[in-house]
Design an enzyme around this catalytic site. Structure first.
Site, short mmCIF file in Angstrom:
data_model
loop_
_atom_site.label_atom_id
_atom_site.label_comp_id
_atom_site.label_asym_id
_atom_site.label_seq_id
_atom_site.Cartn_x
_atom_site.Cartn_y
_atom_site.Cartn_z
N ARG A 15 3.65 -33.38 -13.78
CA ARG A 15 3.67 -33.70 -14.94
C ARG A 15 2.34 -33.28 -15.78
NH1 ARG A 15 3.34 -40.00 -14.49
NH2 ARG A 15 3.20 -39.69 -12.20
N GLY A 77 4.09 -38.71 1.51
CA GLY A 77 3.45 -40.13 1.21
C GLY A 77 2.01 -40.16 1.72
N THR A 78 1.31 -41.09 1.11
CA THR A 78 -0.18 -41.20 1.36
C THR A 78 -0.32 -41.32 2.68
OG1 THR A 78 0.10 -43.43 0.46
CG2 THR A 78 -0.79 -41.73 -0.97
N GLY A 100 -8.11 -37.01 -4.83
CA GLY A 100 -8.63 -35.84 -5.45
C GLY A 100 -8.44 -35.94 -7.04
N TYR A 363 -29.93 -7.49 -34.03
CA TYR A 363 -29.51 -7.59 -32.74
C TYR A 363 -30.83 -7.14 -31.90
CZ TYR A 363 -28.19 -6.64 -28.19
OH TYR A 363 -28.03 -6.69 -26.75
N ASN A 383 -30.07 -0.56 -27.49
CA ASN A 383 -30.37 -0.54 -26.19
C ASN A 383 -29.27 0.15 -25.10
OD1 ASN A 383 -28.54 -2.55 -26.69
ND2 ASN A 383 -28.98 -3.79 -25.09
C1 UD1 Z 1 -0.85 -45.09 -4.79
C2 UD1 Z 1 -0.49 -46.21 -3.90
C3 UD1 Z 1 -0.61 -47.45 -4.94
C4 UD1 Z 1 -1.64 -47.37 -5.61
C5 UD1 Z 1 -1.76 -46.14 -6.45
C6 UD1 Z 1 -2.97 -46.08 -7.34
C7 UD1 Z 1 0.72 -45.80 -1.83
C8 UD1 Z 1 1.82 -45.65 -1.22
N1 UD1 Z 1 0.57 -46.39 -3.09
O1 UD1 Z 1 0.56 -44.89 -5.56
O2 UD1 Z 1 -0.40 -48.74 -4.12
O3 UD1 Z 1 -1.61 -48.44 -6.64
O4 UD1 Z 1 -1.65 -45.00 -5.51
O5 UD1 Z 1 -2.87 -44.93 -8.18
O6 UD1 Z 1 -0.35 -45.12 -1.35
N2 UD1 Z 1 -0.74 -37.53 -2.04
C9 UD1 Z 1 -0.96 -36.50 -1.05
N3 UD1 Z 1 0.27 -36.42 -0.02
C10 UD1 Z 1 1.18 -37.24 -0.38
C11 UD1 Z 1 1.41 -38.06 -1.36
C12 UD1 Z 1 0.24 -38.33 -2.12
O7 UD1 Z 1 -1.73 -35.73 -0.88
O8 UD1 Z 1 2.12 -36.90 0.43
C13 UD1 Z 1 -1.70 -37.65 -2.91
C14 UD1 Z 1 -1.38 -37.54 -4.58
O9 UD1 Z 1 -1.72 -35.95 -4.62
C15 UD1 Z 1 -2.52 -38.18 -5.12
C16 UD1 Z 1 -2.72 -39.52 -4.26
O10 UD1 Z 1 -2.31 -39.17 -2.68
O11 UD1 Z 1 -3.58 -37.61 -5.47
C17 UD1 Z 1 -1.65 -40.54 -4.58
O12 UD1 Z 1 -0.42 -40.44 -4.66
P1 UD1 Z 1 0.62 -41.06 -5.52
O13 UD1 Z 1 1.98 -40.53 -5.15
O14 UD1 Z 1 0.26 -40.42 -6.95
O15 UD1 Z 1 0.40 -42.26 -5.36
P2 UD1 Z 1 1.12 -43.51 -6.21
O16 UD1 Z 1 2.55 -43.69 -5.99
O17 UD1 Z 1 0.50 -43.63 -7.45
#
Ligand code: UD1
Ligand code: CA
Length: 452
Positions: A15, A77-78, A100, A363, A383
């Site tokens: 985005r 996923g996180t 980050g 200058y 210069n």
């Molecule tokens: C996450 C939380 C949510 C919380 C929110 C706060 C989870 C499942 N959900 O959701 O509860 O309210 O943050 O902002 O954790 N990232 C990776 N690798 C991945 C996925 C994500 O490095 O595979 C990084 C993303 O770059 C980002 C961060 O983790 O910096 C959060 O990921 P994002 O997908 O934005 O999480 P949310 O859906 O916002």
């Protein structure tokens, strides 16, 4: 107990509509991931970065940082992201999970979270907000204990009405993570391995979940698009402005100052509108910075005025000087007390002595201008011969007439008087008048041309 941070920085940030990985976008002139590192690295023993999209660019931007990297090839996923870093994390450590793209998190908040995670407990940073849409919701039991986090996309209506949200930031032992992370499943609305699912496991294992609140919510705000980036930028700048006013600075408009670095101030400093400060800048007592000026990595001495529309870059300006309006002070300029550098004057790698004046359209580069020198309008130190740079010296008390060119290398002895319009190529002697121009002639019998 040893503490290690895992900073998630693998996301693309689609985005942002950018060729740059999201975490390298800047707030207050600094990459977001650098902000996170700067507020965490001194409170933990080591930092791990989980990188994916633009991994090479991220590493390049952090090449001076002592961090280790874990590559997350696919963003599953996180929870999956944290798992990628775990092989490098000591089993005995406490782990602090950071994002980050949540740049303004404060060290104090993180220290509290680490405290909340001592003795095998889990510290979770949560916030209560009026519009929780999009966030994971904190589910508590009748006793008020946290039992789960439910993501927006998986939440039912009653859960959606919960206003306490997960900021994503948490602290827990590596031993617990190593137990829980392999048991995560991706059977959910987003088909992702949610880090948030460890909360239910922690509750089931009887691990105490202690919540900590940030001092202000903006600390925990993430950046997913340009609007959120701009919002955090403005919020950050407003905080800096407040801090400056608390320190006694007059800001003509706290909404129109931008600090992209560290600004140190003395007493009774006045900063006019639309001013930008970059790098480490020090304004000593009584300094005035006029409208539309930019000061970068410089020190401005006591009582000095930087007048409107001036740029001062990597320079040291002495006390009671008068700079600008419309001056360009380039790197390596040093001025002694009461020097004057006026409009449309450019200086570079030069020393301007006490009380010396370069008032208009000149200058001065690679030069040493001693004390009490007056440099007339339109003077140029030549210069550069197209290949090499040479130095000019202008001795104490000299007067350089307007529109003179001083061809370096050249030295004017003290009290030299250069006639206006001279081209000076040879060194001069003390107290002498030098003229380096053709004489004015009068042509007798000349007639003005008439029309044929
Ligand atoms: C996450 C939380 C949510 C919380 C929110 C706060 C989870 C499942 N959900 O959701 O509860 O309210 O943050 O902002 O954790 N990232 C990776 N690798 C991945 C996925 C994500 O490095 O595979 C990084 C993303 O770059 C980002 C961060 O983790 O910096 C959060 O990921 P994002 O997908 O934005 O999480 P949310 O859906 O916002
Ligand atoms: Ca997501």
């Amino acid at each position: 107990m040893k503490t290690e941070a895992i900073i998630l920085a693998a996301g693309q940030g689609s985005r942002m509509k950018s060729s740059k990985p999201k975490v390298l976008h800047e707030v207050a002139g600094k990459a977001m991931v650098q902000h996170v590192l700067d507020s965490s690295k001194h409170i933990v023993d080591h930092c791990h970065l989980v990188v994916g999209h633009g991994a090479e660019q991220v590493k390049e931007s952090l090449k001076n940082e002592a961090v280790t990297y874990a590559l997350q090839e696919q963003q599953l996923g996180t929870g999956h992201a944290v798992a990628q870093a775990m092989p490098e994390v000591s089993e005995e450590s406490l782990v602090l999970v950071l994002y980050g793209d949540v740049p303004l998190i404060k060290s104090e908040t993180l220290s509290q979270l680490i405290l909340a995670a001592q003795d095998g407990q889990l510290g979770l940073l949560t916030a209560t907000i009026s519009n929780p849409h999009g966030y994971g919701r904190i589910v508590r039991n009748d006793k008020g204990e946290v039992v789960a986090i439910v993501e927006e996309k998986d939440a039912d209506e009653p859960q959606k009405s919960i206003t306490e949200v997960n900021t994503g930031i948490l602290a827990v032992s590596a031993a617990h993570l190593n137990n829980w992370l392999p048991r995560l499943s991706s059977e959910n609305a987003q088909k992702e391995y949610y880090l948030t699912d460890i909360i239910e496991m922690a509750a089931a294992d009887g691990v105490a979940i202690n919540t900590v609140s940030p001092t202000c919510f903006e600390e925990t705000l993430g950046v997913n698009n340009r609007q959120q980036q701009a919002h955090l930028e403005r919020w950050y700048q407003r905080q800096v402005a407040e801090q400056l006013m608390v320190q006694g600075v007059t800001l003509m408009d706290p909404e129109r100052i931008d600090v992209r670095g560290t600004l140190t101030v003395g007493q009774d400093v006045v900063i006019d509108i639309n001013t930008v400060f970059e790098g480490d800048v020090s304004l000593e007592s009584g300094v005035y910075v006029g409208p539309n000026s930019i000061v970068k990595s410089s020190t401005i001495g006591e009582g000095t005025k930087i007048n409107a529309n001036s740029i001062v870059d990597q320079s040291i300006i002495g006390p009671k000087c008068d700079i600008g309006p419309f001056a360009r002070i380039r790197p390596g300029t040093e001025t002694a007390a009461q020097a004057k550098i006026g409009n449309f004057v450019e200086t570079k790698k030069s020393i301007i002595g006490a009380g010396s004046k370069v008032n208009h359209l000149s200058y001065v580069g690679d030069s040493v201008v001693e004390d009490s020198v007056n440099i007339g309008a339109g003077t140029i130190t030549c210069n550069y011969d197209g290949v090499n740079k040479y130095k000019t010296k202008i001795g104490t008390g000299s007067f350089v007439g307007s529109n003179s060119t001083l061809v370096a290398p050249v030295a004017l002895a003290s009290e030299t008087f250069v006639a206006a319009g001279s081209v000076i190529t040879k060194d001069t002697e003390n107290g002498k008048l030098v003229v380096g121009r053709s004489r004015q002639k009068t042509i007798e019998g000349w007639k003005r041309p008439t029309k044929d």
